[in-house]
Design a protein around this motif. Sequence first.
Motif, PDB file in Angstrom:
ATOM      1  N   HIS A 186       0.837  -1.201   0.000  1.00 29.89           N
ATOM      2  CA  HIS A 186       0.000   0.000   0.000  1.00 29.89           C
ATOM      3  C   HIS A 186       0.868   1.245   0.000  1.00 29.89           C
ATOM      4  CE1 HIS A 186      -2.930  -2.978   1.454  1.00 29.89           C
ATOM      5  NE2 HIS A 186      -3.789  -2.236   0.793  1.00 29.89           N
ATOM      6  N   GLU A 187       0.423   2.212  -0.784  1.00 34.06           N
ATOM      7  CA  GLU A 187       1.072   3.525  -0.750  1.00 34.06           C
ATOM      8  C   GLU A 187       0.170   4.455   0.030  1.00 34.06           C
ATOM      9  OE1 GLU A 187       1.847   4.830  -4.737  1.00 34.06           O
ATOM     10  OE2 GLU A 187       3.481   3.409  -5.000  1.00 34.06           O
ATOM     11  N   PHE A 188       0.751   5.284   0.877  1.00 30.65           N
ATOM     12  CA  PHE A 188      -0.020   6.282   1.612  1.00 30.65           C
ATOM     13  C   PHE A 188       0.096   7.594   0.861  1.00 30.65           C
ATOM     14  CE2 PHE A 188      -1.457   4.309   5.552  1.00 30.65           C
ATOM     15  CZ  PHE A 188      -0.805   3.087   5.457  1.00 30.65           C
ATOM     16  N   ILE A 217       0.375  12.823  -3.513  1.00 29.21           N
ATOM     17  CA  ILE A 217       1.789  12.770  -3.141  1.00 29.21           C
ATOM     18  C   ILE A 217       2.011  11.526  -2.295  1.00 29.21           C
ATOM     19  CG2 ILE A 217       3.651  13.937  -1.901  1.00 29.21           C
ATOM     20  CD1 ILE A 217       1.886  16.543  -2.231  1.00 29.21           C
ATOM     21  N   GLU A 218       2.915  10.664  -2.740  1.00 30.98           N
ATOM     22  CA  GLU A 218       3.202   9.448  -1.983  1.00 30.98           C
ATOM     23  C   GLU A 218       4.118   9.795  -0.810  1.00 30.98           C
ATOM     24  OE1 GLU A 218       5.104   6.189  -4.185  1.00 30.98           O
ATOM     25  OE2 GLU A 218       6.034   5.634  -2.283  1.00 30.98           O
ATOM     26  N   VAL A 219       3.614   9.647   0.412  1.00 31.87           N
ATOM     27  CA  VAL A 219       4.443   9.960   1.587  1.00 31.87           C
ATOM     28  C   VAL A 219       4.901   8.717   2.330  1.00 31.87           C
ATOM     29  CG1 VAL A 219       3.677  12.329   1.949  1.00 31.87           C
ATOM     30  CG2 VAL A 219       2.327  10.447   2.905  1.00 31.87           C
ATOM     31  N   GLY A 220       4.284   7.578   2.003  1.00 29.74           N
ATOM     32  CA  GLY A 220       4.725   6.339   2.644  1.00 29.74           C
ATOM     33  C   GLY A 220       4.399   5.165   1.753  1.00 29.74           C
ATOM     34  N   HIS A 221       5.133   4.080   1.957  1.00 26.93           N
ATOM     35  CA  HIS A 221       4.903   2.895   1.130  1.00 26.93           C
ATOM     36  C   HIS A 221       5.252   1.674   1.955  1.00 26.93           C
ATOM     37  CE1 HIS A 221       5.239   1.232  -3.266  1.00 26.93           C
ATOM     38  NE2 HIS A 221       4.466   0.499  -2.485  1.00 26.93           N
ATOM     39  N   ILE A 222       4.326   0.731   2.056  1.00 25.42           N
ATOM     40  CA  ILE A 222       4.618  -0.491   2.801  1.00 25.42           C
ATOM     41  C   ILE A 222       4.505  -1.696   1.873  1.00 25.42           C
ATOM     42  CG2 ILE A 222       3.987   0.505   5.041  1.00 25.42           C
ATOM     43  CD1 ILE A 222       1.289  -0.759   4.890  1.00 25.42           C
TER      44      ILE A 222
HETATM   45 MG    MG Z   1       6.856   3.689  -3.528  1.00 25.88          MG
END
Ligand code: MG
Length: 439
Positions: A208-210, A281-286
């Motif tokens: 998941h991307e935040f 805007i992608e601020v996190g990625h798990i």
């Molecule tokens: Mg990413």
Amino acid sequence: MRLSQFFLPTLKETPSEAQIVSHRLMLRAGMVRQLSAGIYSWLPLGYRVLKKIEQIVREEQDAIGCNELLMPTIQPAELWQESGRYEDYGLEMLRITDRHDRNILFGPTNEEVITDIFRKEVKSYKQVPQLLYHIQWKFRDEIRPRFGVMRGREFLMKDAYSFDIDYESSRHSYNKMFLAYCRTFSRLGVKAIPMVADTGPIGGDLSHEFIILAETGESEVFCDKTWLDKDLTGKGVDLNDRTNLEGWVQTTLADYAATDEKHEAENCPVSGDDLIATRGIEVGHIFHFGTKYSEPMGATVLGPDGKDVPVMMGSYGIGVSRLVGALIEASHDENGIVWPEEVAPFRVGLINLRTGDDACDAACEDIYGKLKNAKIDVLYDDRDMRAGGKFADMDLIGLPWQIVVGPKGLANGVVELKNRKTGERSEVTLEAALNQIGA
Ligand code: MG
Ligand code: ATP
């Protein structure tokens, strides 16, 4: 802090090189300066915000039992040859040769290093799960660094890694991190929507991307409008109850949200006015990627049945320095930045309208001392310059509260208190002002 002693090189003019508002405001507010393409120095104001964000990220990682460590920025090429990524990573990797002709690199991410630490130290299923993280500078030789710190080449990332014995346990680690991310972004005062994402070169089956919705974002995203009002604070979720946590994650993710790589218009469950199609805007990625690194790198543990098994892993990134820009994109007005309380570089800006006037100076010193005693971060504009410039600078740097002290008000026993976000101003006694900002 007294402004006369604070290094705050603000700019009146809009810098022509900046294309988006956060970049312009960061330059104008004297937060950063570019040293070279995609490489920035953090000036005192910007650095204070960076550290505040970093600290919130840290606290929420600690709260789920993730252990902080610090890995180096420089890594040996051999480790990446073992995982098979040395060639795959391509031109984004900054490859360096040392004086002995050894190949080293400036780390773009740390899966290999953490897997190496793990395989050398952890041997038994009894020593997992492990959750480890660090907050360290990364380098990626981005083809098009732009938008200031949002897409830099050198940037600060929080990256965490999980190690588990089997899929169920590994999924629980992923869920814990999912919860930590929701809590982190809520505390930062932004809505970051978890979206189903492609796993890209890191690989894996669950990701998941935040994403913070913003027209200036680089990703095209699609989501159900129910996300806008969704509570992502994760209050009352029991971290240690696998079923409870899994239930909460599933309920949270029930509404549609996907990045363009995963979005298929014909199969999308929401349509019409219910579907928001915008940018973000992608601020996190798990990521959960199972044994992608543990297998080739031999990170195995002895299971309860006496057999060696490769551990299941996940990795979890937050763009700490990108967040500084992203928060500004999400919170500004025509006069400048509007910081959420939690990350503001100072809580209060104290403006002396007539520096040199005995009564104004004395009143400001008194307020300054009281705020400091109450442990409230205050920036005192004691500069000898005209009021207009002081107001403009204070609005530009976006501190949540302003206390304005002038001779007229003082004669009537009042100061002006201004809330930067609402623009609301009131003439109040000093006591009332201090009360309202919690001093
Ligand atoms: Mg990413
Ligand atoms: P992007 O798709 O934006 O290039 P990524 O998917 O390559 O990012 P990850 O490897 O998932 O990035 O890194 C974790 C986080 O680090 C990202 O979610 C993002 O917030 C941040 N990040 C990645 N690249 C940069 C960059 N060049 N400058 C600033 N922050 C970055």
